[in-house]
Every structure is written in C-alpha cells, then in structure tokens.
Design an enzyme around this catalytic site. Structure first.
Site, mmCIF file in Angstrom:
data_model
loop_
_atom_site.group_PDB
_atom_site.id
_atom_site.type_symbol
_atom_site.label_atom_id
_atom_site.label_comp_id
_atom_site.label_asym_id
_atom_site.label_seq_id
_atom_site.Cartn_x
_atom_site.Cartn_y
_atom_site.Cartn_z
ATOM 1 N N SER A 189 5.270 18.258 33.278
ATOM 2 C CA SER A 189 6.548 17.804 33.816
ATOM 3 C C SER A 189 6.547 17.906 35.335
ATOM 4 O O SER A 189 5.859 18.743 35.919
ATOM 5 C CB SER A 189 7.687 18.667 33.255
ATOM 6 O OG SER A 189 8.908 18.400 33.916
ATOM 7 N N TYR A 211 10.549 26.799 32.381
ATOM 8 C CA TYR A 211 10.014 25.494 31.999
ATOM 9 C C TYR A 211 8.920 25.045 32.978
ATOM 10 O O TYR A 211 7.852 24.580 32.574
ATOM 11 C CB TYR A 211 11.165 24.496 31.980
ATOM 12 C CG TYR A 211 10.832 23.109 31.500
ATOM 13 C CD1 TYR A 211 10.625 22.848 30.145
ATOM 14 C CD2 TYR A 211 10.772 22.043 32.390
ATOM 15 C CE1 TYR A 211 10.355 21.561 29.700
ATOM 16 C CE2 TYR A 211 10.506 20.762 31.956
ATOM 17 C CZ TYR A 211 10.291 20.524 30.615
ATOM 18 O OH TYR A 211 10.023 19.245 30.171
ATOM 19 N N LYS A 247 4.992 24.353 32.171
ATOM 20 C CA LYS A 247 4.457 23.008 32.349
ATOM 21 C C LYS A 247 3.291 22.976 33.336
ATOM 22 O O LYS A 247 2.344 22.193 33.172
ATOM 23 C CB LYS A 247 5.572 22.065 32.804
ATOM 24 C CG LYS A 247 6.609 21.766 31.727
ATOM 25 C CD LYS A 247 5.956 21.255 30.449
ATOM 26 C CE LYS A 247 6.946 20.700 29.451
ATOM 27 N NZ LYS A 247 6.304 20.242 28.207
#
Length: 294
Positions: free
Chosen positions: A141, A154, A158
């Site tokens: 991401s 997150y 990622k």
C-alpha cells in the site's frame, strides 16, 4: 485467456478487491480457489465464476491459521494437482493515531497482513519450487511506501511485505517463482469513509485487477511494485543515491550534517539488485580512500 489452466488461490476473495481479482483471474482462464473468512461470500464468488463458465471452488479459512491454510492448499492440490498463483489479498484496518492506538490493534494488523501472507506463501512455496513455476503477489500500500496519518500499524505491515517480496523474489528466481507487490487504491469496505463518495465511484476495485494479471502471467516481472487505481498504473521503486564518502574521525558527525544535501542528491540513483549492494558500495568507497592515502 492469458492464464488458461493455471491454478490460483486468492485470499480475502469473498468481497471487494479480492472478489474482483478472483473474477478477473477466472476470465483469463485460471482455475480459482476462493478463500475468505466468510464461507457464504466465498461460495457465492465461486458459484458466480462457475456460472460464467469458469472453474472455481470455495475454501474458507483464516490466513492467520497455518492449519486452515494448509487445508486450503491441500484442497487445491487434490482438485487440480498444482498451484501456480497465490494472491495475498486478505487484510483489515484498525486506524488510529499512534498515540491512541493500543498494542493489540497494532499486533492484529501485522498478524493478518504480514504473517497471513507469510503463512499462505509458506504453504505453497515447496509446491511451486517442485513444479519449477510460481507467481506470488503481496498486497502492499502507499500507506507503507509513503505513510498515511493514523495508519502506523497498517503502514508497517505493508512496507514489511515489500521487504518479504524482495527476498522471496531472489530466493525463488532459480525455481521459476516470481514475486511482486500490488499497491491498490480501490473503493472497498477498507476505504469506506476514508475517501469521498465521488472519489470512490472513480476507484472501482475492478479497475485494479488488470494490473494483477500482469503480475501473475507467464511473462510476469519479478520484484516489481505496481501501484494501481482508477485505471491508472505506475511502478514504485526503493532506490539508493550515489551518496558521499566522508570517512570517520572525531568530526564525522558534523561532516554528515553538512553534506546532507549531497547525500540525498537523487541524480544517478539506482535500484539495487540485492541488499548487499549498499555494503559493496561502502566498501568500495572506503577502499578508494585508503588507496589515495597510501
């Protein structure tokens, strides 16, 4: 049909981006194992693929449970005898600023995104090595590549997947295994409330999946990071500048501070072929200084 008779496992494929991936792979001729935590959703996607003339089976299970994912892999092997493609798509969000986030939410996101991808990839790795062919995609991401407020967990997960991809691509190369990353932007449950409704309409998840096909075909690259959203595709790279040889000594710290602009100069930067490139360049620079001093 670029993927005719290839066998693909897609995790988190019961809805959203994973569902679009599964449908697109099937349209390209792949036989698809639809994995999701929600058994009903997984079954619905598999049923649709079969209704459209494709081959699919549903295999519910959690990517964080090694035994469950081993069962998913075994079901694919029993049904079709090989596994050519793994798309690590399953994921969750637990967004909060780092100051407000508790460690359980941090660990959970890493467990699903990072360890889930590790568990699934480990489950197919020996199969791909033995058949001398494999395509693995990690879902990274822009939050990991570049950062996003409120997504420390997150983003960490990622970016870790990029590091995993870089090493597995090197280790899998002689076995015909190519490993890549896909960084999608799509209107899914994970982006609902994050983007405006107008933006979400332009970021339909099915606009990402053609990029996935490019990462899993016979002519797929390896160690690529493909950014995809709204029908736009770009590649991201982890680069290394030429840098400056400053040596050591009591005033080395001051010289590093003073040379900061030159250290970060991006002209002639490279994308290293492997991690040891950094050390090789540093040793070369040190040796050059020693020869000049001799």
């Amino acid at each position: 049909m670029m993927l005719r008779d290839r066998v693909a496992i897609v995790t988190g494929a019961g809805a959203g981006l994973g569902r679009c991936h599964a449908l697109e792979l099937a349209r390209q001729g792949a036989r698809v194992v639809v994995n999701d935590l929600d058994a009903e959703q997984a079954a619905a996607v598999a049923t649709r693929i079969r209704a459209e003339g494709g081959s699919a089976l549903s295999a519910p299970g959690s990517v964080t449970d090694a035994a469950q994912m081993a069962a998913v892999v075994q079901r694919a092997m029993t049904e079709w005898g090989r596994i050519d493609i793994l798309v690590n798509n399953a994921g969750i969000l637990r967004d909060k600023s780092f100051a407000k986030m508790d460690l359980d939410d941090f660990r959970l996101v890493l467990d699903v995104h990072l360890m889930g991808s590790v568990i699934c990839t480990k489950a197919v790795w020996d199969i791909m090595r033995a058949q001398q062919y494999g395509r693995v995609v990690m879902t990274t991401s822009s939050s990991g590549l570049y950062g996003n407020f409120g997504q420390s967990n997150y983003g960490a997960a990622k970016m870790a997947l990029v590091g995993l991809m870089q090493t597995l691509a090197l280790e899998g190369d002689k076995y015909g295994i190519r490993v890549n990353c896909l960084a999608p932007t799509a209107a899914t449950q994970m982006t609902d409330g994050v983007l405006s409704s107008e933006a979400l309409q332009r970021l339909a998840p099915e606009l990402v999946s053609p990029g996935l096909v490019a990462l899993v075909g016979a002519d797929a690259p390896t160690r690529a990071i493909l950014c995809a959203g709204g029908g736009h595709f770009a590649s991201a790279h982890v680069t290394l500048t030429q840098g400056v040889q400053l040596g050591g000594g009591p005033d080395a710290a001051r010289r590093v501070v003073d040379a900061w602009a030159d250290i970060g100069e991006r002209e002639n930067e490279i994308v290293p072929g492997y991690g040891f490139t950094q050390a090789e360049r540093e040793l070369q620079g040190s040796a050059t200084v020693e020869r000049r001093s001799a």
